[in-house]
Design a protein around this motif. Structure first.
Motif, short mmCIF file in Angstrom:
data_model
loop_
_atom_site.label_atom_id
_atom_site.label_comp_id
_atom_site.label_asym_id
_atom_site.label_seq_id
_atom_site.Cartn_x
_atom_site.Cartn_y
_atom_site.Cartn_z
N UNK A 11 -1.07 11.21 52.40
CA UNK A 11 -0.56 11.61 50.91
C UNK A 11 0.70 11.31 50.76
N UNK A 12 1.72 11.36 51.84
CA UNK A 12 3.11 10.79 51.68
C UNK A 12 3.21 9.19 51.34
N UNK A 13 2.32 8.57 52.31
CA UNK A 13 2.26 7.16 52.28
C UNK A 13 1.79 6.57 50.86
N UNK A 14 0.78 7.37 50.50
CA UNK A 14 -0.11 7.02 49.18
C UNK A 14 1.21 7.03 48.11
N UNK A 15 2.03 8.18 48.17
CA UNK A 15 2.88 8.47 47.16
C UNK A 15 4.29 7.50 47.04
N UNK A 16 4.54 6.69 48.51
CA UNK A 16 5.33 5.88 48.50
C UNK A 16 4.90 4.69 47.85
N UNK A 17 3.54 4.44 48.03
CA UNK A 17 2.79 3.17 47.78
C UNK A 17 3.13 3.13 46.14
N UNK A 18 2.44 4.28 45.52
CA UNK A 18 2.48 4.18 44.05
C UNK A 18 3.74 4.26 43.62
N UNK A 19 4.93 4.59 44.18
CA UNK A 19 6.29 4.60 43.58
C UNK A 19 6.55 3.16 43.58
N UNK A 20 6.48 2.32 44.95
CA UNK A 20 6.71 1.05 44.92
C UNK A 20 6.03 0.11 43.83
N UNK A 21 4.80 0.59 43.72
CA UNK A 21 3.82 -0.21 42.78
C UNK A 21 4.45 -0.22 41.42
N UNK A 22 4.80 0.90 40.77
CA UNK A 22 5.25 1.14 39.59
C UNK A 22 6.78 0.45 39.36
N UNK A 23 7.57 0.51 40.38
CA UNK A 23 8.81 -0.20 40.57
C UNK A 23 8.68 -1.78 40.45
N UNK A 24 7.79 -2.14 41.15
CA UNK A 24 7.63 -3.93 41.13
C UNK A 24 6.86 -4.24 39.74
N UNK A 25 6.08 -3.67 39.46
CA UNK A 25 5.41 -3.87 38.03
C UNK A 25 6.37 -3.70 37.01
N UNK A 26 7.14 -2.83 36.74
CA UNK A 26 8.21 -2.64 35.94
C UNK A 26 9.27 -4.09 36.20
N UNK A 27 9.53 -4.38 37.31
CA UNK A 27 10.31 -5.68 37.40
C UNK A 27 9.77 -6.84 37.14
N UNK A 28 8.70 -6.99 37.50
CA UNK A 28 7.60 -8.10 36.89
C UNK A 28 7.18 -8.29 35.46
N UNK A 29 7.26 -7.01 34.75
CA UNK A 29 6.77 -7.02 33.38
C UNK A 29 8.28 -7.35 32.53
N UNK A 30 9.25 -6.65 32.89
CA UNK A 30 10.49 -6.91 32.05
C UNK A 30 11.28 -8.42 32.62
N UNK A 31 10.64 -9.03 33.53
CA UNK A 31 11.50 -10.30 34.07
C UNK A 31 12.89 -10.00 34.34
N UNK A 32 13.11 -8.79 35.16
CA UNK A 32 14.49 -8.55 35.29
C UNK A 32 15.18 -9.57 36.26
N UNK A 33 16.34 -10.44 36.00
CA UNK A 33 16.91 -11.34 36.62
C UNK A 33 17.49 -10.92 37.89
N UNK A 34 17.35 -11.86 39.14
CA UNK A 34 18.01 -11.29 40.36
C UNK A 34 17.09 -10.36 41.20
N UNK A 35 16.10 -9.81 40.50
CA UNK A 35 15.26 -8.66 41.31
C UNK A 35 13.90 -9.25 41.80
N UNK A 36 13.54 -10.59 41.56
CA UNK A 36 12.46 -11.33 42.19
C UNK A 36 12.10 -10.60 43.41
N UNK A 37 13.24 -11.16 44.33
CA UNK A 37 12.92 -10.80 45.71
C UNK A 37 12.87 -9.41 46.11
#
Length: 220
Positions: A11-37
């Motif tokens: 459950x802790x691993x799943x929570x981390x995965x979901x946290x990372x998931x929403x972070x990189x989706x936010x980065x991709x959706x907003x197209x924030x420069x410098x955060x592609x990597x």
């Protein structure tokens, strides 16, 4: 590892995965420069965490063969994503995903009368096409082969509902995971053909849930 400790860690691993998931989706959706990597690292970390879930199954799996096949599929997936996501080597990435889907066909056909020899034939055809095709056409040929294998993989997963080898929850996780993977692949193809930003965003919107569902399908 005791069942309670396994579930707590899972459950802790799943929570981390979901946290990372929403972070990189936010980065991709907003197209924030410098955060592609940063987005790439988060995505790849999630795939490694999905592999970790399968490696921690232990005695909680359906059986040893099922567990080994699932782990083999995810180990291959980790290398496939390394080539596609980080090294930008499409040829090797697609070839490895063909192997991943073939492993899933073998895993899920064990519950039915589907001939496992067909999976061996797929590998043979894949090897032959790689050998015979030039670098210029290899990616296109492999993409076509992968599409055929993917459809066969989903069909094999659908046949699980006719048998009692897996619990209903597992059948649903497997089928949903492979359907989401197909939706991801459709967007990959459309993105490569048109450069659509929406399709580019949808790739990982579908892909990570597919991998999480498949990794969780290994638990009894």
């Amino acid at each position: 590892m005791k069942k309670e400790k396994w579930r707590s860690l899972r459950n802790k691993i799943i929570a981390i995965i979901l946290c990372f998931y929403f972070i990189f989706l936010f980065i991709d959706f907003t197209g924030m420069k410098g955060l592609d990597y940063c987005s790439v690292i988060l995505k790849y970390s999630c795939i490694i965490l999905c592999l970790t879930i399968t490696l921690l199954i232990g005695r909680k799996g359906h059986n040893n063969m099922d567990k080994r096949l699932l782990q083999a599929a995810f180990i291959t997936t980790v290398f496939a994503d390394l080539f596609l996501l980080i090294l930008n080597e499409a040829l090797y990435g697609i070839a490895l995903f063909c192997i991943v889907q073939t492993i899933y066909i073998i895993r899920h056909s064990r519950a039915s009368s589907f001939p496992i020899k067909t999976a061996g034939l797929i590998i043979f055809i894949l090897s032959a096409m790689l050998y015979l095709s030039g670098t210029k056409n290899a990616v296109l040929i492999l993409s076509y082969i992968y599409a055929c294998i993917s459809i066969l993989s989903i069909y094999t997963a659908a046949t699980l509902f006719r048998y009692k080898k897996y619990p209903e929850k597992t059948k649903l996780l497997v089928f949903s995971g492979l359907v989401l993977l197909l939706l991801c692949d459709i967007n990959v193809a459309y993105y490569n053909l048109t450069g659509s930003e929406i399709s580019g965003f949808l790739i990982w919107l579908f892909y990570l849930p597919s991998q999480l569902f498949l990794s969780l399908s290994g638990e009894r």
